[in-house]
Design an enzyme around this catalytic site. Structure first.
Site, PDB file in Angstrom:
ATOM      1  N   SER A 222       0.853  -1.196   0.000  1.00 28.16           N
ATOM      2  CA  SER A 222       0.000   0.000   0.000  1.00 28.16           C
ATOM      3  C   SER A 222       0.883   1.238   0.000  1.00 28.16           C
ATOM      4  O   SER A 222       1.790   1.364   0.817  1.00 28.16           O
ATOM      5  CB  SER A 222      -0.934  -0.003   1.220  1.00 28.16           C
ATOM      6  OG  SER A 222      -0.198  -0.107   2.419  1.00 28.16           O
ATOM      7  N   GLY A 224      -0.497   4.564  -0.176  1.00 30.82           N
ATOM      8  CA  GLY A 224      -1.354   5.721   0.024  1.00 30.82           C
ATOM      9  C   GLY A 224      -2.045   6.143  -1.247  1.00 30.82           C
ATOM     10  O   GLY A 224      -2.640   5.325  -1.968  1.00 30.82           O
ATOM     11  N   ALA A 225      -1.945   7.434  -1.570  1.00 33.93           N
ATOM     12  CA  ALA A 225      -2.624   7.974  -2.740  1.00 33.93           C
ATOM     13  C   ALA A 225      -2.072   7.416  -4.045  1.00 33.93           C
ATOM     14  O   ALA A 225      -2.729   7.503  -5.094  1.00 33.93           O
ATOM     15  CB  ALA A 225      -2.511   9.496  -2.741  1.00 33.93           C
ATOM     16  N   GLU A 226      -0.861   6.824  -3.987  1.00 37.41           N
ATOM     17  CA  GLU A 226      -0.277   6.244  -5.201  1.00 37.41           C
ATOM     18  C   GLU A 226      -0.870   4.885  -5.534  1.00 37.41           C
ATOM     19  O   GLU A 226      -0.550   4.313  -6.580  1.00 37.41           O
ATOM     20  CB  GLU A 226       1.241   6.134  -5.047  1.00 37.41           C
ATOM     21  CG  GLU A 226       1.947   7.478  -4.969  1.00 37.41           C
ATOM     22  CD  GLU A 226       3.447   7.332  -4.974  1.00 37.41           C
ATOM     23  OE1 GLU A 226       3.961   6.441  -5.666  1.00 37.41           O
ATOM     24  OE2 GLU A 226       4.109   8.112  -4.277  1.00 37.41           O
ATOM     25  N   GLY A 227      -1.700   4.357  -4.673  1.00 38.36           N
ATOM     26  CA  GLY A 227      -2.398   3.121  -4.989  1.00 38.36           C
ATOM     27  C   GLY A 227      -1.800   1.891  -4.345  1.00 38.36           C
ATOM     28  O   GLY A 227      -1.105   1.971  -3.323  1.00 38.36           O
ATOM     29  N   GLY A 253      -5.592   0.638   5.896  1.00 36.54           N
ATOM     30  CA  GLY A 253      -4.766  -0.529   5.602  1.00 36.54           C
ATOM     31  C   GLY A 253      -5.414  -1.824   6.049  1.00 36.54           C
ATOM     32  O   GLY A 253      -5.315  -2.853   5.356  1.00 36.54           O
ATOM     33  N   ASP A 254      -6.083  -1.789   7.190  1.00 41.14           N
ATOM     34  CA  ASP A 254      -6.788  -2.982   7.677  1.00 41.14           C
ATOM     35  C   ASP A 254      -7.944  -3.337   6.742  1.00 41.14           C
ATOM     36  O   ASP A 254      -8.203  -4.514   6.462  1.00 41.14           O
ATOM     37  CB  ASP A 254      -7.324  -2.734   9.086  1.00 41.14           C
ATOM     38  CG  ASP A 254      -6.242  -2.283  10.047  1.00 41.14           C
ATOM     39  OD1 ASP A 254      -5.100  -2.752   9.912  1.00 41.14           O
ATOM     40  OD2 ASP A 254      -6.536  -1.456  10.929  1.00 41.14           O
TER      41      ASP A 254
END
Length: 321
Positions: A222, A224-227, A253-254
């Site tokens: 993961s 974040g905003a980058e996918g 994330g969970d």
């Protein structure tokens, strides 16, 4: 649906606080506060139970402030197999500011008596028959060693049950050495394992594929905003998250891990599973709490989630002769 166990060794009561921009050293006013029974494994369990799975939660829980946890277990229909330990479960404060910045103030957790760890090992072994997956998530209490976490992974794998891991630091290093079936690091955690910065998509993909080569079948990265990158047995997919207004990233994330496991256990095509999990994680950041697949616009969020095949060649521009 599947029978799943989540193991949370260091759960927490999460105090979520929404504020304006925080001014350090001054009096700040809150917009809202909320206290929830949490911990990464419990968050995963809530999502999976909401998707129809039969979920048991276990780990180590303070006996003196368990009421909020019991309420969540009952509301979400989670089977309670926690070992109670003396004292209180820790409280984590999460400060959410405008524009999505979150500051975590996490407590260390209680010290765990040796007899409680022995009881947890016995309980884990007794729960494994009939399970289709185990998820081990979160940090370790102060006196629980990373090696003990690795022992839990080895125990589960010896019973031929897939085990997924989501932790960080020394616990992640020891856990990866025990070769879990799947792991969900963020880019910083994967860089710690790789021993070097992973500041390009190519570097992150190479590290995820290297984990595949070393025996971890599924790597969910993961960023974040980058996918999200999903590397599975040497091949990879990437998902670009839909654009949403961010309120809180706590639990995203969970939610992602639970959504991915749901797709795997449902035997969905990989593209469908990654799209579902990424969209569900995006839904979760719009509010405090885990993702809600019943949201009115969830189908639209899935349509707005772009999934593509990914290779080192596609990132570097190289071609094969």
């Amino acid at each position: 649906m599947a029978r799943i166990l989540t193991l949370t060794l260091n759960p927490a009561l999460d105090l979520a606080i929404r504020t304006g921009p925080i001014r350090l050293g001054e009096v700040n006013r809150t917009e809202s506060t909320r206290l929830d029974a949490a911990g990464k494994g419990i968050n995963v369990a809530r999502v999976l139970a909401g998707l129809g799975h039969d979920v048991t939660v276990s780990g180590l829980l303070g006996a003196d402030n368990e009421t909020a946890f019991l309420r969540v277990f009952a509301e979400c229909k989670l089977r309670d197999a926690f070992i109670r330990v003396p004292g209180e479960t820790r409280i984590n404060a999460k400060l959410s500011e405008p524009e999505g910045r979150v500051t975590d103030l996490n407590g260390p957790g209680p010290r765990i008596p040796a007899h409680a760890m022995e009881a947890l090992t016995e309980r884990l072994a007794s729960l494994l028959p009939g399970l289709e997956a185990v998820v081990i998530s979160g940090s370790l209490p102060p006196n629980v060693t990373p090696e003990k976490l690795a022992e839990f992974i080895t125990l589960v794998r010896a019973r031929q049950v897939p085990v997924w891991l989501d932790t960080s630091g020394a616990a992640l290093m020891a856990g990866l050495a025990a070769r879990p079936s799947g792991v969900k690091p963020n880019e910083t955690e994967l860089a710690d394992w790789a021993g070097r910065p992973l500041d390009t998509p190519e570097a992150r993909l190479r590290a995820a594929l290297r984990l595949n080569d070393e025996g971890v079948d599924d790597v969910i990265l993961s960023a974040g905003a980058e996918g999200v990158i999903w590397a599975q047995r040497g091949s990879a997919l990437a998902a670009a998250s839909p654009r949403v207004s961010v309120v809180s990233t706590v639990g995203a994330g969970d939610t992602l891990l639970a959504g991915m496991l749901h797709g795997v256990l449902s035997q969905w095509p990989r593209e469908r599973g990654l799209r579902f999990a990424t969209a569900l994680a995006a839904e979760s950041v719009r509010h405090i709490g885990v993702g809600n697949p019943g949201a009115e616009d969830f189908e639209l969020l899935q349509k707005q989630t772009l999934v593509r095949s990914l290779s080192v060649d596609s990132l570097t521009g190289e071609t094969r002769g």
